[in-house]
Design a protein around this motif. Structure first.
Motif: not given
Length: 245
Positions: A76-82
């Motif tokens: 699934q496409q998710q926003l993650v902290t990079s």
């Protein structure tokens, strides 16, 4: 330092002038949001403050960098902290009989979520000299011994680093005209095995009386006995700067 810089330096003596306390503070912010083939958000903020008193000259800084990117997690496409970095620093200079000659005390703390350390901190004491200062330009350097502490994360291969260091820094600022200012800052903290060097080159142009646009190039280099993938970190940013005082 005097031999290199003072022979033709535009230094103006401060004797005979009545001192006036002053306080300056500005904040800057940059936000990038992208969507489409690449989705993500990057936020960078910074606060700088400078206080000039009869016997003391103080500088304070706080920085925050936060970045999110879209990534595939469990199909699934998710926003993650990079990226997530917090940095604080403060320096107090005690003016001697010649106000351009000073004794300094410096402290800093950094918490970078995605590097190999829980935190990195340093304290230093030593000598500061304002080689020159006038209405158009200013050059100041400081050098002295200190103590640094870097605590490695349990999940990393890095080593805890604690011990005595030498810290040196130089800052040059030049007003190109009434609306444009160039600034170069360099610092290094080093011992026999480790070093951390920082460079910030910036150009700011006023939009109106309190608002300016700023272009910055920040370089951070770490030297350790271990091999690290990227010893040099580079960050280029364009931000809006607001002068509070």
């Amino acid at each position: 330092m005097r031999t290199l810089f003072l022979s033709e330096a535009p230094f103006h003596a401060e004797s005979g002038r009545q001192h006036e306390d002053s306080f300056e503070m500005n904040g800057e912010m940059g936000v990038i949001y992208s969507s489409g083939n690449t989705t993500g958000t990057t936020v960078t903020t910074k606060i700088n403050a400078k206080q000039d008193l009869l016997q003391w000259h103080n500088r304070y800084a706080a920085k925050l960098l936060y970045k999110q990117n879209e990534s595939t997690v469990d199909d699934q496409q998710q926003l993650v902290t990079s990226a997530q970095n917090i940095f604080f620093s403060a320096q107090s200079d005690y003016k001697l009989s010649q106000p351009s000659n000073r004794l300094f005390m410096y402290g800093e703390y950094e918490d970078d979520r995605f590097n190999s350390y829980e935190y990195q901190a340093a304290l230093a004491f030593g000598w500061t000299e304002q080689l020159w200062s006038d209405s158009d330009s200013e050059l100041t350097y400081s050098v002295g011994p200190g103590y640094a502490r870097s605590i490695a994360k349990e999940t990393s291969d890095a080593l805890n680093q604690t011990g005595l260091i030498v810290r040196a820094a130089m800052e040059y600022e030049k007003k190109l005209n009434d609306k444009a200012t160039f600034r170069q800052y360099i610092s290094t903290e080093t011992d026999e095995e480790f070093s951390r060097s920082v460079s910030e080159t910036s150009f700011a142009a006023k939009i109106n009386g309190s608002l300016a646009m700023k272009l910055s190039i920040n370089l951070t280099h770490n030297r350790t006995p271990q091999e690290i993938d990227e010893p040099l970190d580079t960050q280029t940013s364009v931000t809006l700067v607001y002068q509070f005082f």
